[in-house]
Design a protein around this motif. Sequence first.
Motif, PDB file in Angstrom:
ATOM      1  N   UNK A  26      25.550  34.315  52.359  1.00 32.28           N
ATOM      2  CA  UNK A  26      24.821  33.877  52.031  1.00 32.28           C
ATOM      3  C   UNK A  26      24.854  34.499  51.155  1.00 32.28           C
ATOM      4  N   UNK A  27      25.086  35.998  50.842  1.00 34.30           N
ATOM      5  CA  UNK A  27      25.092  36.530  49.991  1.00 34.30           C
ATOM      6  C   UNK A  27      25.738  36.003  48.294  1.00 34.30           C
ATOM      7  N   UNK A  28      26.730  35.271  48.906  1.00 33.31           N
ATOM      8  CA  UNK A  28      27.174  33.947  47.503  1.00 33.31           C
ATOM      9  C   UNK A  28      26.509  33.522  47.266  1.00 33.31           C
ATOM     10  N   UNK A  29      25.741  32.560  48.429  1.00 34.12           N
ATOM     11  CA  UNK A  29      24.204  31.645  47.703  1.00 34.12           C
ATOM     12  C   UNK A  29      23.187  32.474  46.789  1.00 34.12           C
ATOM     13  N   UNK A  30      22.779  33.552  46.840  1.00 30.72           N
ATOM     14  CA  UNK A  30      22.132  34.019  46.909  1.00 30.72           C
ATOM     15  C   UNK A  30      22.422  35.145  44.735  1.00 30.72           C
ATOM     16  N   UNK A  31      23.569  35.476  44.720  1.00 25.22           N
ATOM     17  CA  UNK A  31      24.182  35.974  43.420  1.00 25.22           C
ATOM     18  C   UNK A  31      24.121  34.921  42.967  1.00 25.22           C
ATOM     19  N   UNK A  32      24.514  32.901  43.524  1.00 24.05           N
ATOM     20  CA  UNK A  32      24.213  32.228  42.373  1.00 24.05           C
ATOM     21  C   UNK A  32      23.381  31.749  42.300  1.00 24.05           C
ATOM     22  N   UNK A  33      21.966  32.351  43.205  1.00 21.25           N
ATOM     23  CA  UNK A  33      20.776  32.345  42.423  1.00 21.25           C
ATOM     24  C   UNK A  33      20.292  33.342  41.543  1.00 21.25           C
ATOM     25  N   UNK A  34      20.421  34.677  41.203  1.00 24.47           N
ATOM     26  CA  UNK A  34      20.759  35.341  41.057  1.00 24.47           C
ATOM     27  C   UNK A  34      20.807  35.691  39.596  1.00 24.47           C
ATOM     28  N   UNK A  35      22.459  34.386  38.744  1.00 20.27           N
ATOM     29  CA  UNK A  35      22.286  34.529  38.005  1.00 20.27           C
ATOM     30  C   UNK A  35      22.267  33.082  37.345  1.00 20.27           C
ATOM     31  N   UNK A  36      21.404  32.111  37.852  1.00 23.44           N
ATOM     32  CA  UNK A  36      20.878  30.841  37.046  1.00 23.44           C
ATOM     33  C   UNK A  36      19.301  31.069  36.874  1.00 23.44           C
ATOM     34  N   UNK A  37      18.307  32.089  37.726  1.00 22.74           N
ATOM     35  CA  UNK A  37      16.767  32.397  37.465  1.00 22.74           C
ATOM     36  C   UNK A  37      16.315  33.716  37.981  1.00 22.74           C
ATOM     37  N   UNK A  38      15.422  33.473  37.964  1.00 23.54           N
ATOM     38  CA  UNK A  38      14.163  33.920  38.049  1.00 23.54           C
ATOM     39  C   UNK A  38      14.659  34.662  39.792  1.00 23.54           C
ATOM     40  N   UNK A  39      15.050  35.809  39.285  1.00 23.57           N
ATOM     41  CA  UNK A  39      15.242  35.781  41.368  1.00 23.57           C
ATOM     42  C   UNK A  39      15.437  37.439  42.122  1.00 23.57           C
TER      43      UNK A  39
END
Length: 395
Positions: free
Chosen positions: A244-257
């Motif tokens: 889950x943290x890897x997924x959230x890291x990908x989300x943070x590096x992509x947009x507003x999160x």
Amino acid sequence: MTAFLLPGIDLAAFAVGIADRLRRSGVAVTLDGAATLTRALRLQPPRTRSQLYWAARLTLVDRRENLEKFDAVFSAVFDHGMVPMDPHARRAGLHDGGHDRQSTKSSTIGRRRSDAGGDVPWVTRTVTGTLGDRSSEDSSRPGDRIPSALAGVADQRFSDLDPIRLAEIASWIEHAAVTWPTRVGRRREPHHNGHLDLRASIAASRHTGYEPVRLVHTRPARRRRRLVLFCDVSRSMRAYSDIYLHLMRAVVRTGDAEVFAFSTTATRLTPTLRNRSVEQTIDAVNEHVETRFGGTRIAGSLSSVLHSHRGHSLRGAIVVIASDGWDSDDPDDLARVMTQIRRRAHRVVWLNPRAGLRDFAPATGSMAAALPHCDVLLPADTLAALRDALDVVLC
């Protein structure tokens, strides 16, 4: 939001089959009706049976007296019709019922039973119904396809995989593309199909002697919608929190999160997850989250974020809570916090890795208290389930 209703289906053959069935029932379908339905399905792929019904009705029926016949044909086809989504259906033909066909999770209609008859020619393309070969039109998932090395473990639970496989999945998630959800903003942008902007048109006429030669049209601009993600890193979530943290890291590096990890207390990880190095990021997370793999206080952790100066980030955002629902706080406290979150958020999604079990029921006190305030409860225990969950989160 669910996956597309007709993945891998030859839309032209599907439209011709529906039109032919309607003509045999006495409905006067125009010559270009099948072509019009095919274009409609390509422009707006249906996600529900209702959307498919209206797409077919608006393109194939042009007389009021034919509505009853159309409803009868549509019900006869889709009440008992099952769609073959495997390559065997293409090889064996439409009327071959001698072999068992594998079930698929890609379509809510399912597959046609052998006794459904040959009324509608369901023809699949060369793509399979597996997760790794989804149609390229499904762009709301991270990455177009799952690598072949991971396709075989797409339906295995993360807790059953070895560390090497988990590292491969984490690496794929890190480099996966994410299609970001948007919302209508207050500002406007030029667009040829928008409304006439009088002020901009008058300003443009200054270059043509104040003659309105060029009219300016605008429409509301779309902005990225913020995502707020809460990841449970307690002991009971140890097998899933890293993924889950890897997924959230990908989300943070992509947009507003905004990302928060919680166990007994909540810790903001947004700046930490923006680091380019995966190893340094994991080390920093282990250093910042002091209560990792400890107890669980979901209500207290969510409440601390909600009542801090970070609480405004939930306003109009998509809130994702990844937790198994085991909480040492009072369920009434969690229900009270979830009520406040639901009032602020645009949508609330709860990812529970235990929801993929056959005998799962949200009967625990905390999960039962939080469920009425969630828009959807989804399993996220496998790579396949995680991709399906992202359809809902990033729609």
